[in-house]
Design a protein around this motif. Structure first.
Motif, PDB file in Angstrom:
ATOM      1  N   GLY A  65       1.551 -38.884  49.628  1.00  0.00           N
ATOM      2  CA  GLY A  65       1.909 -37.691  48.877  1.00  0.00           C
ATOM      3  C   GLY A  65       2.878 -37.869  47.726  1.00  0.00           C
ATOM      4  O   GLY A  65       3.087 -36.933  46.960  1.00  0.00           O
ATOM      5  N   THR A  66       3.496 -39.029  47.582  1.00  0.00           N
ATOM      6  CA  THR A  66       4.420 -39.249  46.472  1.00  0.00           C
ATOM      7  C   THR A  66       3.675 -39.119  45.149  1.00  0.00           C
ATOM      8  O   THR A  66       2.626 -39.704  44.966  1.00  0.00           O
ATOM      9  N   ARG A  67       4.225 -38.322  44.238  1.00  0.00           N
ATOM     10  CA  ARG A  67       3.615 -38.155  42.915  1.00  0.00           C
ATOM     11  C   ARG A  67       4.302 -39.101  41.937  1.00  0.00           C
ATOM     12  O   ARG A  67       5.521 -39.232  41.942  1.00  0.00           O
ATOM     13  N   VAL A  68       3.472 -39.744  41.127  1.00  0.00           N
ATOM     14  CA  VAL A  68       3.980 -40.683  40.124  1.00  0.00           C
ATOM     15  C   VAL A  68       3.198 -40.482  38.834  1.00  0.00           C
ATOM     16  O   VAL A  68       2.082 -39.936  38.844  1.00  0.00           O
ATOM     17  N   PRO A  69       3.757 -40.942  37.702  1.00  0.00           N
ATOM     18  CA  PRO A  69       3.004 -40.877  36.443  1.00  0.00           C
ATOM     19  C   PRO A  69       1.740 -41.746  36.542  1.00  0.00           C
ATOM     20  O   PRO A  69       1.737 -42.772  37.225  1.00  0.00           O
ATOM     21  N   LYS A  70       0.708 -41.363  35.848  1.00  0.00           N
ATOM     22  CA  LYS A  70      -0.559 -42.101  35.910  1.00  0.00           C
ATOM     23  C   LYS A  70      -0.470 -43.501  35.306  1.00  0.00           C
ATOM     24  O   LYS A  70      -1.347 -44.321  35.546  1.00  0.00           O
ATOM     25  N   ASP A  71       0.591 -43.771  34.565  1.00  0.00           N
ATOM     26  CA  ASP A  71       0.758 -45.117  34.031  1.00  0.00           C
ATOM     27  C   ASP A  71       1.760 -45.943  34.844  1.00  0.00           C
ATOM     28  O   ASP A  71       2.194 -47.011  34.417  1.00  0.00           O
ATOM     29  N   HIS A  72       2.090 -45.500  36.043  1.00  0.00           N
ATOM     30  CA  HIS A  72       2.978 -46.222  36.955  1.00  0.00           C
ATOM     31  C   HIS A  72       2.345 -47.563  37.304  1.00  0.00           C
ATOM     32  O   HIS A  72       1.122 -47.678  37.408  1.00  0.00           O
ATOM     33  N   ILE A  73       3.161 -48.594  37.501  1.00  0.00           N
ATOM     34  CA  ILE A  73       2.645 -49.930  37.796  1.00  0.00           C
ATOM     35  C   ILE A  73       1.767 -49.938  39.048  1.00  0.00           C
ATOM     36  O   ILE A  73       0.787 -50.683  39.129  1.00  0.00           O
ATOM     37  N   ARG A  74       2.069 -49.098  40.008  1.00  0.00           N
ATOM     38  CA  ARG A  74       1.248 -49.033  41.226  1.00  0.00           C
ATOM     39  C   ARG A  74      -0.155 -48.517  40.884  1.00  0.00           C
ATOM     40  O   ARG A  74      -1.161 -49.034  41.369  1.00  0.00           O
ATOM     41  N   ILE A  75      -0.232 -47.519  40.000  1.00  0.00           N
ATOM     42  CA  ILE A  75      -1.531 -46.973  39.588  1.00  0.00           C
ATOM     43  C   ILE A  75      -2.279 -48.013  38.758  1.00  0.00           C
ATOM     44  O   ILE A  75      -3.484 -48.213  38.921  1.00  0.00           O
ATOM     45  N   GLU A  76      -1.559 -48.685  37.849  1.00  0.00           N
ATOM     46  CA  GLU A  76      -2.170 -49.744  37.049  1.00  0.00           C
ATOM     47  C   GLU A  76      -2.741 -50.833  37.951  1.00  0.00           C
ATOM     48  O   GLU A  76      -3.829 -51.353  37.698  1.00  0.00           O
ATOM     49  N   SER A  77      -2.004 -51.178  39.023  1.00  0.00           N
ATOM     50  CA  SER A  77      -2.445 -52.236  39.932  1.00  0.00           C
ATOM     51  C   SER A  77      -3.730 -51.861  40.650  1.00  0.00           C
ATOM     52  O   SER A  77      -4.723 -52.595  40.586  1.00  0.00           O
ATOM     53  N   TYR A  78      -3.727 -50.722  41.337  1.00  0.00           N
ATOM     54  CA  TYR A  78      -4.942 -50.416  42.094  1.00  0.00           C
ATOM     55  C   TYR A  78      -6.062 -49.924  41.184  1.00  0.00           C
ATOM     56  O   TYR A  78      -7.246 -50.085  41.506  1.00  0.00           O
ATOM     57  N   GLY A  79      -5.724 -49.388  40.020  1.00  0.00           N
ATOM     58  CA  GLY A  79      -6.761 -49.012  39.057  1.00  0.00           C
ATOM     59  C   GLY A  79      -7.488 -50.241  38.516  1.00  0.00           C
ATOM     60  O   GLY A  79      -8.706 -50.223  38.309  1.00  0.00           O
ATOM     61  N   THR A  80      -6.753 -51.312  38.317  1.00  0.00           N
ATOM     62  CA  THR A  80      -7.375 -52.548  37.847  1.00  0.00           C
ATOM     63  C   THR A  80      -8.213 -53.184  38.949  1.00  0.00           C
ATOM     64  O   THR A  80      -9.269 -53.758  38.680  1.00  0.00           O
ATOM     65  N   VAL A  81      -7.782 -53.066  40.193  1.00  0.00           N
ATOM     66  CA  VAL A  81      -8.599 -53.537  41.319  1.00  0.00           C
ATOM     67  C   VAL A  81      -9.896 -52.733  41.377  1.00  0.00           C
ATOM     68  O   VAL A  81     -10.972 -53.294  41.615  1.00  0.00           O
ATOM     69  N   ASP A  82      -9.829 -51.440  41.115  1.00  0.00           N
ATOM     70  CA  ASP A  82     -11.026 -50.602  41.079  1.00  0.00           C
ATOM     71  C   ASP A  82     -11.951 -51.037  39.938  1.00  0.00           C
ATOM     72  O   ASP A  82     -13.176 -51.133  40.106  1.00  0.00           O
ATOM     73  N   GLU A  83     -11.375 -51.330  38.779  1.00  0.00           N
ATOM     74  CA  GLU A  83     -12.156 -51.826  37.646  1.00  0.00           C
ATOM     75  C   GLU A  83     -12.842 -53.146  38.016  1.00  0.00           C
ATOM     76  O   GLU A  83     -14.028 -53.357  37.737  1.00  0.00           O
ATOM     77  N   LEU A  84     -12.095 -54.027  38.657  1.00  0.00           N
ATOM     78  CA  LEU A  84     -12.649 -55.300  39.115  1.00  0.00           C
ATOM     79  C   LEU A  84     -13.818 -55.061  40.066  1.00  0.00           C
ATOM     80  O   LEU A  84     -14.864 -55.709  39.948  1.00  0.00           O
ATOM     81  N   ASN A  85     -13.658 -54.135  40.987  1.00  0.00           N
ATOM     82  CA  ASN A  85     -14.713 -53.834  41.950  1.00  0.00           C
ATOM     83  C   ASN A  85     -15.979 -53.383  41.229  1.00  0.00           C
ATOM     84  O   ASN A  85     -17.095 -53.766  41.602  1.00  0.00           O
TER      85      ASN A  85
END
Length: 189
Positions: A18-38
């Motif tokens: 439930g923690t809200r973070v900006p969409k450019d947060h490093i955590r979002i960048e990390s799992y977003g890039t894993v999604d892109e890789l997938n």
């Protein structure tokens, strides 16, 4: 369940817990890039190739979903109030890394030794594999950066590192299987 929730309309998103973070947060960048890789690995898997490679790539895609979930969970939210793990999924294990190593070793027995750098290309399938490798390296770098800020599961980083090696060797093996031209990189003088 609706696809759009409108909760991210102001540039934030929720992590697991439930923690809200900006969409450019490093955590979002990390799992977003894993999604892109997938997604790129799905593109590689959709090409004509040996069925065994496709099976391994499906395993890889499954592990990438696990890594995405791990990266989407902040350390302080990993354990629920009842003491159980938030993520009720199998974690990345040493055997997942060992599978990639075994596949690399097997493919390398059928390839000539590397004596030079090669330029990505030679066949569309090989090029897709090299793109996936590059995205994997970026996912690894972002995960390392995240780990510098907030500790992350070390096996996720190790897995991404080995996966990029696997994708490199798979690209070489596909070049070999498809009789694609390997263009040597020759430094300019």
């Amino acid at each position: 369940m609706k696809v759009y929730t409108k909760t991210g309309d102001k540039g934030t998103t929720s992590l697991f817990g439930g923690t809200r973070v900006p969409k450019d947060h490093i955590r979002i960048e990390s799992y977003g890039t894993v999604d892109e890789l997938n997604s790129y690995i799905g593109l590689v898997r959709d090409q004509e190739m040996n069925g065994h490679y496709k099976e391994v790539l499906i395993e890889v895609q499954d592990r990438l979903f696990t890594i995405g979930a791990i990266l989407a969970t902040p350390p302080e939210k990993e354990i629920l109030k009842n003491g159980k793990p938030r993520l009720d999924i199998p974690r990345i294990t040493e055997s997942d890394v060992e599978l990639l190593e075994t596949e690399i070793d097997t493919m390398e027995t059928e390839l000539p030794p590397m004596t030079h750098f090669v330029l990505p290309g030679g066949h569309t399938t090989v090029s897709y594999c090299h793109i996936a490798r590059c995205v994997c390296r970026r996912a690894e770098r972002l995960s390392v950066h995240l780990n510098d800020i907030e500790p992350t599961d070390e096996l996720t980083i190790k897995y991404l590192n080995r996966l990029s090696d696997y994708l490199f060797v798979l690209a070489r093996k596909l070049s070999h299987d498809l009789h694609a031209e390997e263009v040597k990189w020759i430094p300019r003088k």
